[in-house]
Design an enzyme around this catalytic site. Structure first.
Site, PDB file in Angstrom:
ATOM      1  N   GLY A  98       0.811  -1.223   0.000  1.00 33.49           N
ATOM      2  CA  GLY A  98       0.000   0.000   0.000  1.00 33.49           C
ATOM      3  C   GLY A  98       0.837   1.262   0.000  1.00 33.49           C
ATOM      4  O   GLY A  98       0.415   2.304  -0.511  1.00 33.49           O
ATOM      5  N   GLU A 112       5.713  11.107 -28.643  1.00 37.57           N
ATOM      6  CA  GLU A 112       6.790  10.626 -29.531  1.00 37.57           C
ATOM      7  C   GLU A 112       6.432   9.267 -30.142  1.00 37.57           C
ATOM      8  O   GLU A 112       7.267   8.368 -30.253  1.00 37.57           O
ATOM      9  CB  GLU A 112       8.138  10.625 -28.803  1.00 37.57           C
ATOM     10  N   HIS A 115       2.126   3.744 -28.459  1.00 39.72           N
ATOM     11  CA  HIS A 115       2.445   2.316 -28.390  1.00 39.72           C
ATOM     12  C   HIS A 115       1.920   1.595 -29.648  1.00 39.72           C
ATOM     13  O   HIS A 115       2.623   0.794 -30.269  1.00 39.72           O
ATOM     14  CB  HIS A 115       1.762   1.762 -27.129  1.00 39.72           C
ATOM     15  N   ASP A 116       0.676   1.916 -30.026  1.00 46.45           N
ATOM     16  CA  ASP A 116       0.054   1.249 -31.182  1.00 46.45           C
ATOM     17  C   ASP A 116       0.724   1.645 -32.493  1.00 46.45           C
ATOM     18  O   ASP A 116       0.945   0.807 -33.365  1.00 46.45           O
ATOM     19  CB  ASP A 116      -1.437   1.604 -31.261  1.00 46.45           C
TER      20      ASP A 116
HETATM   21  C1  LIG Z   1       2.626  14.587 -21.965  1.00 47.88           C
HETATM   22  C2  LIG Z   1       2.519  14.775 -23.443  1.00 47.88           C
HETATM   23  C3  LIG Z   1       3.414  15.616 -24.062  1.00 47.88           C
HETATM   24  C4  LIG Z   1       3.333  15.815 -25.448  1.00 47.88           C
HETATM   25  N1  LIG Z   1       4.239  16.649 -26.038  1.00 47.88           N
HETATM   26  C5  LIG Z   1       4.134  16.897 -27.348  1.00 47.88           C
HETATM   27  C6  LIG Z   1       5.064  17.788 -28.000  1.00 47.88           C
HETATM   28  O1  LIG Z   1       5.997  18.320 -27.368  1.00 47.88           O
HETATM   29  N2  LIG Z   1       4.915  18.045 -29.320  1.00 47.88           N
HETATM   30  C7  LIG Z   1       3.897  17.466 -30.044  1.00 47.88           C
HETATM   31  O2  LIG Z   1       3.802  17.733 -31.246  1.00 47.88           O
HETATM   32  N3  LIG Z   1       3.025  16.620 -29.448  1.00 47.88           N
HETATM   33  C8  LIG Z   1       3.111  16.324 -28.139  1.00 47.88           C
HETATM   34  N4  LIG Z   1       2.205  15.472 -27.537  1.00 47.88           N
HETATM   35  C9  LIG Z   1       1.121  14.912 -28.350  1.00 47.88           C
HETATM   36  C10 LIG Z   1       1.342  13.450 -28.702  1.00 47.88           C
HETATM   37  O3  LIG Z   1       2.354  13.314 -29.677  1.00 47.88           O
HETATM   38  C11 LIG Z   1      -0.011  12.897 -29.173  1.00 47.88           C
HETATM   39  O4  LIG Z   1      -0.889  12.890 -28.057  1.00 47.88           O
HETATM   40  C12 LIG Z   1       0.145  11.493 -29.751  1.00 47.88           C
HETATM   41  O5  LIG Z   1       0.840  11.505 -30.975  1.00 47.88           O
HETATM   42  C13 LIG Z   1      -1.219  10.825 -29.993  1.00 47.88           C
HETATM   43  O6  LIG Z   1      -2.036  11.666 -30.762  1.00 47.88           O
HETATM   44  P1  LIG Z   1      -3.511  12.006 -30.260  1.00 47.88           P
HETATM   45  O7  LIG Z   1      -3.477  12.432 -28.845  1.00 47.88           O
HETATM   46  O8  LIG Z   1      -4.105  12.925 -31.279  1.00 47.88           O
HETATM   47  O9  LIG Z   1      -4.279  10.618 -30.276  1.00 47.88           O
HETATM   48  P2  LIG Z   1      -4.946   9.890 -31.516  1.00 47.88           P
HETATM   49  O10 LIG Z   1      -4.115  10.031 -32.745  1.00 47.88           O
HETATM   50  O11 LIG Z   1      -6.382  10.324 -31.572  1.00 47.88           O
HETATM   51  O12 LIG Z   1      -4.854   8.371 -31.040  1.00 47.88           O
HETATM   52  C14 LIG Z   1      -5.736   7.812 -30.064  1.00 47.88           C
HETATM   53  C15 LIG Z   1      -5.440   6.309 -29.987  1.00 47.88           C
HETATM   54  O13 LIG Z   1      -5.678   5.697 -31.272  1.00 47.88           O
HETATM   55  C16 LIG Z   1      -4.518   5.021 -31.710  1.00 47.88           C
HETATM   56  N5  LIG Z   1      -4.397   5.183 -33.162  1.00 47.88           N
HETATM   57  C17 LIG Z   1      -4.346   6.347 -33.856  1.00 47.88           C
HETATM   58  N6  LIG Z   1      -4.215   6.127 -35.168  1.00 47.88           N
HETATM   59  C18 LIG Z   1      -4.190   4.774 -35.329  1.00 47.88           C
HETATM   60  C19 LIG Z   1      -4.058   3.912 -36.454  1.00 47.88           C
HETATM   61  N7  LIG Z   1      -3.926   4.380 -37.700  1.00 47.88           N
HETATM   62  N8  LIG Z   1      -4.080   2.597 -36.240  1.00 47.88           N
HETATM   63  C20 LIG Z   1      -4.185   2.084 -34.994  1.00 47.88           C
HETATM   64  N9  LIG Z   1      -4.295   2.847 -33.867  1.00 47.88           N
HETATM   65  C21 LIG Z   1      -4.303   4.179 -34.036  1.00 47.88           C
HETATM   66  C22 LIG Z   1      -3.349   5.657 -30.978  1.00 47.88           C
HETATM   67  O14 LIG Z   1      -2.283   4.751 -30.836  1.00 47.88           O
HETATM   68  C23 LIG Z   1      -3.978   6.006 -29.638  1.00 47.88           C
HETATM   69  O15 LIG Z   1      -3.943   4.876 -28.798  1.00 47.88           O
HETATM   70  C24 LIG Z   1       2.301  15.203 -26.187  1.00 47.88           C
HETATM   71  C25 LIG Z   1       1.402  14.337 -25.535  1.00 47.88           C
HETATM   72  C26 LIG Z   1       1.504  14.110 -24.188  1.00 47.88           C
HETATM   73  C27 LIG Z   1       0.534  13.157 -23.518  1.00 47.88           C
END
Ligand SMILES: Cc1cc2nc3c(=O)[nH]c(=O)nc-3n(C[C@H](O)[C@H](O)[C@H](O)COP(=O)(O)OP(=O)(O)OC[C@H]3O[C@@H](n4cnc5c(N)ncnc54)[C@H](O)[C@@H]3O)c2cc1C
Length: 129
Positions: A85, A108, A111-112
């Site tokens: 805990g 960056e 995972h997917d």
């Molecule tokens: C703490 C933090 C810091 C960040 N800093 C930066 C930064 O400095 N600069 C910057 O540019 N961005 C930054 N980001 C943004 C980050 O790069 C995005 O959140 C990330 O790329 C996912 O994009 P999204 O949030 O639009 O999710 P979405 O693209 O909507 O994805 C949602 C889910 O769907 C999955 N998915 C999406 N497309 C597909 C596909 N074709 N096939 C299968 N699965 C898919 C994804 O894996 C995810 O699990 C940051 C995010 C966080 C959380």
């Protein structure tokens, strides 16, 4: 590494039950698995060498980023359990690392998306079309 160090310290010093049975306990097994995974994830070092030689491919970097962040989250979860805990409290660094890693698993390259990149690399099929 901080989660592992904290779990090792906790199981040796703070937890009298695990201290007594640490050789055979689940905590010792957890710690052994943690250090194994950490060592495996040090493929980042090998990749760094390849990068310095201009031989690392984006797909290799995708695989390493995906594997290492996932491994670090698994380590943090296991370390949290070793702390019982107390692991969810601010007294130990585990939850802070878990929150950070939940961010890193998305930015960056999620995972997917890194999985799709690895799949594309080995099959030659464009998973994004
Ligand atoms: C703490 C933090 C810091 C960040 N800093 C930066 C930064 O400095 N600069 C910057 O540019 N961005 C930054 N980001 C943004 C980050 O790069 C995005 O959140 C990330 O790329 C996912 O994009 P999204 O949030 O639009 O999710 P979405 O693209 O909507 O994805 C949602 C889910 O769907 C999955 N998915 C999406 N497309 C597909 C596909 N074709 N096939 C299968 N699965 C898919 C994804 O894996 C995810 O699990 C940051 C995010 C966080 C959380």
């Amino acid at each position: 590494m901080d989660c592992y160090d904290s779990a090792l310290r906790y199981s040796k010093e703070k937890n009298p039950i695990w201290k007594a049975i640490s050789r055979i306990s689940a905590s010792a097994k957890k710690l052994a698995e943690m250090i194994t995974e950490i060592t495996k994830a040090q493929l980042a070092w090998r990749l760094g060498v390849l990068r310095n030689e201009d031989r690392a491919t984006p797909a290799q970097i995708s695989m390493a980023k995906r594997n290492n962040v996932n491994m670090a989250l698994e380590i943090a979860r296991e370390a949290r359990q070793v702390h019982g805990g107390m692991g969810i409290t601010g007294e130990y660094p585990i939850m802070r690392h878990m929150m950070n890693l939940e961010s890193v698993i998305t930015y960056e390259g999620t995972h997917d998306i890194h999985l799709l990149i690895t799949g594309m690399d080995i099959t030659g099929e464009n998973a994004f079309k």
